[in-house]
Design a protein around this motif. Structure first.
Motif, mmCIF file in Angstrom:
data_model
loop_
_atom_site.group_PDB
_atom_site.id
_atom_site.type_symbol
_atom_site.label_atom_id
_atom_site.label_comp_id
_atom_site.label_asym_id
_atom_site.label_seq_id
_atom_site.Cartn_x
_atom_site.Cartn_y
_atom_site.Cartn_z
ATOM 1 N N GLU A 258 -36.030 22.677 -3.150
ATOM 2 C CA GLU A 258 -36.983 21.590 -3.254
ATOM 3 C C GLU A 258 -37.317 21.062 -1.857
ATOM 4 N N LEU A 260 -39.095 17.744 -0.237
ATOM 5 C CA LEU A 260 -39.571 16.392 -0.524
ATOM 6 C C LEU A 260 -40.439 15.868 0.623
ATOM 7 N N CYS A 309 -43.505 16.237 -3.783
ATOM 8 C CA CYS A 309 -42.504 17.293 -3.656
ATOM 9 C C CYS A 309 -43.129 18.640 -3.988
#
Length: 509
Positions: A258, A260, A309
């Motif tokens: 991920e 962000l 994100c």
């Protein structure tokens, strides 16, 4: 994760919940949004509350949707015998910090209608989940009287223990935090800690500040090692750009997928600051690559805003590839930090496009996110939501101050002062510090918290206004923000860096 509105009868007209992008049946649970209405319903029908806190990018949350929350027995139990509540940590950080102290997702908390915790777990395999629900329900039904007595004693609430007479603020505290960072610094791979590696841009920021103010060469050297190692590792995405959130290995070679917005903005500020101090061309190139990623991926579809994100899901479709998807929520605090970093890019690189986008972004934030009470909303998903968070008012105020420093726009400075006045009026805590929420809410939100990282950011915002206006009241507000935390910072590890930075700035203001 994919969104579903009232699919399966969410129990909340217009409520939107997001589930795993892979096939699942989690939308068949009749989810309620967080709020007093859910607890009132639980009291009315005498059922426990099943609170599920997820994260948009969380692989285990997606797996829970696909397994335990797709199980027919679990769906039946949740719909028939519980009041199920679902939220995302990025949407409700105020709820997350109170029910998920471990900072791991998913967080599943089973509560009595009055808020006494029956069970708290994280990921649960499908073959154990229904049993957990049955056992918690059985305990609730057999111990109603005792649990009701616990509720009346206040056991359902929470408390925060901070010293009534904390140690005095001094430059020695900043030195202590710097020593903590030096002890945690990984000289070989950069970063802080020996195992799992978080990005810790706030620690890099503090060390660069120390190098500028004290000339301590190790501070700059360690940040340069960290930023070089990061960019050369698998934690940097060479295909799409940007940096992943953390690595499970100390060499940064096992990232979680991920990326962000808040991390990209903070690392951009790190690379720009490191380039300004060192003149290293690789720092400049990394900053330029980050700007290209933020503009081209997170910020391409709804300018001047940036999405929250980018995440990835791998599929077994035969190509061995991965699928990218975006969190299309617009978060006030993360966008404000992006604007601040873009103003830095103008000052360091002369990037006029960054200056212009930053100016357009702070203007758009003010127009779209301002709340009727004088603060700002936390996020936008077709409409503004969740007003009254300290972190948003402080980040937006800092970005507005940056707009004034960059463009000389007097209106931006006045808006920053308005947000400062709001924080002083709505968040100020007796005895020192500022509360994370402007008003109490249901259950554990009845207790407003003074959080170290948020108060450190508030102190820096007030000190910035002190530098711009010369008004002593802002310096006093900064000292008030930091007052409760000397000594309590020692349990924070590298996360205490923002506090040390703020104390150092206060000492020299």
């Amino acid at each position: 994760m994919e969104a579903a509105g009232s699919a399966g009868g969410s129990g909340a007209p217009g409520a939107s919940f997001r589930f795993s992008p892979r096939p699942n049946r989690a939308h068949l649970v009749r989810w309620r949004p967080w709020g007093e209405e859910a607890f009132a319903e639980a009291r009315r029908v005498d059922r426990p509350v099943a609170l599920f806190i997820t994260a948009f990018w969380c692989g285990f949350c997606q797996r829970l949707d696909e397994t335990a929350l797709s199980d027919e027995e679990a769906i039946t139990l949740l719909n028939g015998l519980y009041v199920p509540v679902r939220l995302e940590e990025a949407e409700r950080p105020d709820v997350d910090v109170r029910y998920n102290q471990a900072g791991a997702w998913p967080a599943i908390v089973l509560l009595t209608p009055g808020g006494v915790q029956l069970a708290g777990v994280h990921y649960v395999p499908a073959d154990e989940f229904a049993s957990l629900l049955v056992r918690a329900l059985d305990f609730y039904q057999r111990n109603r009287a005792w649990l009701a007595e616990s509720e009346s004693r206040g056991a359902a609430g929470m408390r925060q223990d901070l010293p009534e007479e904390p140690a005095p603020l001094s430059a020695a505290i900043a030195d202590e935090v710097a020593g903590m960072l030096e002890g945690l610094a990984d000289a070989e791979f950069g970063g802080f800690g020996a195992e799992l590696k978080m990005l810790h841009p706030e620690a890099n920021d503090f060390l660069l500040h120390l190098y500028e103010t004290t000339g301590e060469s190790w501070c700059l050297e360690h940040v340069l090692v960290t930023l070089r190692r990061l960019r050369a590792s698998a934690t940097y995405d060479r295909q799409d750009g940007g940096f992943y959130r953390y690595s499970s290995r100390r060499d940064w070679q096992e990232p979680h997928p991920e990326k962000l917005l808040a991390d990209q903005a903070a690392l951009l500020a790190n690379y720009l600051h490191a380039f300004r101090l060192s003149g290293a061309g690789e720092m400049r190139r990394a900053a330029e690559e980050l700007i290209a990623y933020m503009d081209g991926v997170l910020g391409a579809l709804d300018p001047p805003f940036f999405y929250g994100c980018q995440d990835y899901v791998g599929f077994d479709g035969g190509d061995g590839g991965r699928r990218s998807f975006l969190d299309t929520h617009l978060y006030c605090d993360a966008n404000a930090r992006a604007a601040s970093a873009y103003f830095d890019a103008w000052r360091v690189l002369g990037a006029a496009a960054c200056r212009d986008r930053g100016a357009a972004l702070v203007e758009a934030l003010w127009l779209r996110f301002r709340s009727p009470d004088g603060g700002v909303y936390h996020y936008w998903d077709g409409a503004p939501a969740v007003p009254g968070l300290l972190q948003d008012a402080v980040a937006a105020g800092a970005a507005l101050a940056g707009a004034y420093e960059t463009n000389g726009d007097a209106a931006s400075l006045e808006r920053a002062r308005e947000l400062a006045a709001y924080v002083l009026d709505r968040h100020r805590a007796p005895g020192g510090g500022f509360y994370d929420i402007a008003s109490p809410g249901p259950d554990r939100l009845a207790t407003r918290l003074r959080l170290l990282s948020q108060n450190a950011a508030a102190a820096r915002f007030f000190l910035r206004l002190h530098g711009l206006t010369g008004e002593e009241g802002y310096r006093e507000a900064a000292a008030w923000a930091l007052r409760p935390f000397p000594n309590s910072h020692r349990a924070q590890g590298a996360f205490a860096a923002g506090f040390g930075h703020a104390v150092s700035l206060l000492a020299s203001a």
